[in-house]
Write a protein that holds these residues in place. Sequence first.
Motif, short mmCIF file in Angstrom:
data_model
loop_
_atom_site.label_atom_id
_atom_site.label_comp_id
_atom_site.label_asym_id
_atom_site.label_seq_id
_atom_site.Cartn_x
_atom_site.Cartn_y
_atom_site.Cartn_z
N UNK A 15 2.63 -2.68 17.63
CA UNK A 15 3.43 -2.76 18.87
C UNK A 15 2.84 -3.80 19.82
N UNK A 16 1.52 -3.81 19.92
CA UNK A 16 0.85 -4.78 20.79
C UNK A 16 1.07 -6.21 20.28
N UNK A 17 1.04 -6.36 18.97
CA UNK A 17 1.27 -7.68 18.37
C UNK A 17 2.68 -8.18 18.68
N UNK A 18 3.67 -7.30 18.60
CA UNK A 18 5.05 -7.67 18.92
C UNK A 18 5.15 -8.07 20.39
N UNK A 19 4.50 -7.32 21.27
CA UNK A 19 4.53 -7.64 22.70
C UNK A 19 3.89 -9.00 22.96
N UNK A 20 2.80 -9.30 22.28
CA UNK A 20 2.15 -10.60 22.47
C UNK A 20 3.03 -11.74 21.92
N UNK A 21 3.69 -11.49 20.80
CA UNK A 21 4.62 -12.49 20.25
C UNK A 21 5.76 -12.76 21.23
N UNK A 22 6.27 -11.70 21.85
CA UNK A 22 7.34 -11.85 22.83
C UNK A 22 6.87 -12.67 24.03
N UNK A 23 5.65 -12.42 24.46
CA UNK A 23 5.11 -13.19 25.60
C UNK A 23 5.00 -14.67 25.26
N UNK A 24 4.66 -14.96 24.02
CA UNK A 24 4.56 -16.37 23.61
C UNK A 24 5.93 -17.07 23.62
#
Length: 89
Positions: free
Chosen positions: A24-33
């Motif tokens: 979930x954290x990885x998806x959130x970081x990808x979205x921020x990018x």
Amino acid sequence: MSRKRPKTLHPFTRQQFLDKLYYCRKVALDLRREAHFSSPEYAAAGEMTDAIDRIAEALTGDRELYWQTSNAHRVFTPGAPPWTDAMKE
């Protein structure tokens, strides 16, 4: 007849939960990018990342559990996520 709730999560269940939080954290970081800096999506993804870090801190005592660190000073178990070794310390 009601069953009593366990006071703590079983270690296997806790590990599964930490694994899911990592993704979930990885998806959130990808979205921020990908999101525009001033968009509500960017802000929401930042809040989500912060919330996941607080949950990890509550479960393991380490808020920086999923943060990238230099692997030069640590030896990780091959095939296992890096935070599983951090929990053993």
